[in-house]
Design a protein around this motif. Structure first.
Motif, PDB file in Angstrom:
ATOM      1  N   SER A 200      -6.171  -1.645  -0.362  1.00  0.00           N
ATOM      2  CA  SER A 200      -5.871  -0.224  -0.506  1.00  0.00           C
ATOM      3  C   SER A 200      -6.124   0.255  -1.927  1.00  0.00           C
ATOM      4  O   SER A 200      -6.333   1.446  -2.152  1.00  0.00           O
TER       5      SER A 200
ATOM      6  N   LYS B 273      -8.958   2.282  -2.492  1.00  0.00           N
ATOM      7  CA  LYS B 273      -8.834   3.678  -2.064  1.00  0.00           C
ATOM      8  C   LYS B 273      -8.024   4.494  -3.059  1.00  0.00           C
ATOM      9  O   LYS B 273      -7.731   5.654  -2.811  1.00  0.00           O
ATOM     10  N   GLY B 274      -7.617   3.884  -4.163  1.00  0.00           N
ATOM     11  CA  GLY B 274      -6.959   4.621  -5.222  1.00  0.00           C
ATOM     12  C   GLY B 274      -5.444   4.453  -5.272  1.00  0.00           C
ATOM     13  O   GLY B 274      -4.770   5.171  -6.005  1.00  0.00           O
ATOM     14  N   GLU B 275      -4.910   3.513  -4.512  1.00  0.00           N
ATOM     15  CA  GLU B 275      -3.457   3.323  -4.514  1.00  0.00           C
ATOM     16  C   GLU B 275      -3.020   2.653  -5.809  1.00  0.00           C
ATOM     17  O   GLU B 275      -3.689   1.777  -6.346  1.00  0.00           O
ATOM     18  N   ASP B 276      -1.866   3.058  -6.331  1.00  0.00           N
ATOM     19  CA  ASP B 276      -1.387   2.405  -7.545  1.00  0.00           C
ATOM     20  C   ASP B 276      -0.509   1.211  -7.203  1.00  0.00           C
ATOM     21  O   ASP B 276      -0.117   1.003  -6.058  1.00  0.00           O
TER      22      ASP B 276
ATOM     23  N   ASP C  69       3.048   1.734  -5.349  1.00  0.00           N
ATOM     24  CA  ASP C  69       3.079   1.926  -3.899  1.00  0.00           C
ATOM     25  C   ASP C  69       2.802   0.620  -3.176  1.00  0.00           C
ATOM     26  O   ASP C  69       3.469   0.283  -2.195  1.00  0.00           O
ATOM     27  N   THR C  70       1.787  -0.120  -3.657  1.00  0.00           N
ATOM     28  CA  THR C  70       1.459  -1.389  -3.015  1.00  0.00           C
ATOM     29  C   THR C  70       2.678  -2.312  -3.003  1.00  0.00           C
ATOM     30  O   THR C  70       3.017  -2.902  -1.971  1.00  0.00           O
TER      31      THR C  70
END
Lengths: 353, 353, 353
Positions: free
Chosen positions: A77, A80-83, A86-87
């Motif tokens: 993810s 897709k630009g997730e930091d 959040d992960t």
């Protein structure tokens, strides 16, 4: 929640307790074969490192647990630009424990801030690699009775080798050890390590010849010259690479009970003929990685909640351009005060004020 | 330690015993569901092959065991310059059994030399792929009562197809089989296979028409024209690719109990309409891969220690430039003497003296 | 065989039963920890999606089962030219259940046609993503007592967001819901969705301002502007990306029990400060993905055999150039008749006659 981001977070008693447990596990494997039954480790390897990842997987499986994870950031993810926040928030709901490997310094500390399960630092850039240090300590403890009154030789790339820096820092918590740093001028141990040694009133010396220093050593810690550090300087790499090689012949001068360690992989800094020498402990050391991690996993998953660090928030950017705080902008700017100085809570860099 | 590098290492009785076990396992799965409980297989795939890797994983899981491994050499310690010996020495401490796939010929034998656990060859370059051969044999054995007195047709790329070479060599250990090699001039069976057949006093013939030969066959073994072998010759590839296609119509002339095998993946050398023909056995064959590997894993993990090969060390380089000994320089130059000739212990290449 | 390709294949009672089971599992995890013991899920990810893959893996492991699979098509037999049919025929013999993610629309339906075990659609191109919809429904059901008499706001990329399309279609099966579509002109909800809503006699409106619409909403469903959709139009992407951002301030006008959902990963369309608002449900939603999939896996593996769809075969190509039938040429050209129109059985595209 108990995390292992930096061995400095653990008391000496706690480290000793993990090492003793590892030794016990090694000869009583069957007693632990269901210890982590129904538990899941997530191995989040933002930077590939097959060996480390496999040793975490093996440790968890031998404890009866299961594994999820990734080893390729382009498939995740993140692409897709997730930091990181959040992960970690999501994966820590899936798993019971996380082992994170990251290219940015301080990333493991940042992960621990947002995780609802324990986080183990499996290497954060050039910063820390505490499970390697636990493995090193375990191998020493099996042979030498204590971590005191020993002479340690470190040989090879002492500038970039984070395993060397971590082990030295750990050994300074014990008494009366001596350090001999054997390297070329270009790959010398950093000044900040020397300063810590001086402050702790331990002794060190620097040497440019393995042959001249080997007779004094109780432990010889060899390291690989990392090709990836010399990306655009092939000749420089070749020059450095050929400088220090441990051969059977060199060993003639060494003590009969000297321990030879290496975090592996090796390239050619230890000759194959050394492998059969009884002093060569690096394959046992590699195997010990599993036992050290088994002990660590059971430790953090059974440890009581611990207090947070007493950090202060200062509205300044960390000056380490590889620090996670310079990429993950939402992270609070936390620092730890030590005397008159402030150190980044994530990557340990001293703040310039 | 019992390894499976080459089926030639196993006696015929041993091979039969594995096949019988596979047949037994297939109809008694639940009896084996804990056979490998708490055991770990490491699938070390230096060259990706999803299907083979998944069939090893499935076999181990269905035996109650667990899996570690990699399928991408760029993510592994190898990328940092580690040699095969070190990798195997370490991983064989983590795992109870290793399945290795490698691009170099002889790599599985080399791995077996340094492993502290059994090694299974999951394909070493163009050299051997013994678990595919076990799978082929299992599928034949389920249908035909024995491996003797049969006519085998091999069709397609007989030059590069190592599954064909392995199966032919294995079948020569049985009596009175006949071989029909159906291919274009460019993809003919190699001379050394023909010589072995002649030496063993079996019969073979070569054909350039599947249609003209199909009526004689008890078993038809189809193979894929491997695009990767024609890297720079697209027209050559297209020409070869379209030459042999098995269609429903061609099957009219075949025996009613002829068995159609294919190691898969197929591209288009077998038409889809053949899939529903009762003689088409290739999907059953693919499923059998799991049972053959289950039987093999239990066999090597329970086998008593076996003697080493009687090899001789000669200070000569193997003349196969894809042989592992020409890349992993520390490997002792071992050869096996057969009459007046010497053969590389790793890749089986005859030594030119 | 019971598959989950499209939620439309399931009756409302069936969907409710899965959701109720998920809620029960969530508070009774230990009762299910051996439910899938000795079973294998194959996660076939032709297109990488780490999060979805890990949630399937976690679900299966928490049910006591095991995992095989791949996440990188270049490593698989597909790279050698194998078609979907052969892959599915073989892997469905290895595994007890398959979760497939594919870049082509209709691929999951095609897989289900050839599988000997249940198939779950984990996303097929821009077409369907039913397990995400189940997860969304579960999160709504935990908070709101029913799926009726609610006002739903969908905000962001409503043109490409298949999770939005799926959820809307599902909600139309319940009574008296209202839809507010909040987007820019370029990313508006497709006409075919509007037509379905009108046909079902539900109400919808379109809005270009989150701020003006938020006070009416019971549920706000935010979506990411997908960078990959704007490959060659960086300025267009930036313009769209900055248009809708949910900030703490915007929430002041919202109902106190409004639910904020997001399929994640988010980039920056929801501000971090919203995370701590009690209405923010997206992390719980992500965690729910595991429970929804656990319920689904047990459902399809215990469901009785179901009848095939009543499809008709028409010798016409599907006019959707991303439809799997235009790549996997062997697939029978099946369509579903609805009044006077025909819809592709695989990708649901209406046939132009």
């Amino acid at each position: 929640m108990k995390h292992l981001v930096d061995l400095d977070d653990f008391s000496l008693e706690e480290v000793e307790s993990i090492l003793n447990k590892a030794i016990y596990i090694k000869s009583n494997m069957s007693k632990f074969s269901n210890a982590m039954s129904k538990k899941i480790i997530a191995t989040l390897f933002y930077e590939p490192s097959t060996r480390t990842q496999m040793s975490f997987q093996t440790a968890m499986i031998k404890l009866g647990g299961q594994v999820i994870g990734f080893d390729n950031p382009t498939n995740s993810s993140i692409a897709k630009g997730e930091d990181l926040k959040d992960t970690i928030k999501i994966i820590s709901e899936y798993a019971d424990i996380i082992a994170i490997r990251h290219n940015l310094e301080g990333a493991a500390r940042a992960a621990a801030c947002f995780s609802s399960c324990p986080v183990i630092n499996a290497g954060d850039g050039g910063h820390l690699h505490p499970t390697q240090t636990l493995t090193d300590l375990l191998t020493i403890k099996e042979t030498k009775s204590s971590f005191s009154n020993l002479t340690f030789g470190f040989c090879g790339d002492l500038k970039h080798g984070r395993t060397v820096h971590s082990l030295v820092k750990m050994l300074l918590r014990y008494k009366n050890n001596k350090f001999i740093f054997i390297s070329t001028d270009q790959l010398k141990i950093p000044d900040y390590i020397k300063k810590i040694i001086i402050a702790s009133k331990n002794q060190f010396e620097e040497s440019c010849s393995l042959e001249n220093s080997i007779d004094k050593l109780d432990i010889l810690y060899m390291t690989r010259i990392q090709k990836e550090r010399f990306k655009f300087e092939k000749t420089a790499f070749s020059a450095q690479k050929n400088f220090f090689k441990l051969k059977k012949n060199t060993l003639k001068k060494a003590k009969s009970d000297m321990l030879i360690l290496h975090p592996l992989p090796r390239v050619d800094e230890i000759d194959f003929e050394v492998d059969s020498d009884p002093r060569a402990a690096y394959f046992r050391q590699a195997a010990n990685g599993v036992f050290a991690r088994m002990a660590l996993i059971t430790h953090v998953l059974s440890a009581p909640n611990v207090e947070n660090f007493p950090t202060v928030t200062i509205n300044k950017c960390c000056c380490n351009d590889r620090c996670v705080t310079n990429f993950e902008k939402y992270l609070p700017k936390r620092f730890i005060k030590n005397k008159e100085s402030y150190f980044c809570h994530y990557c340990s860099q001293k703040l310039n004020i």
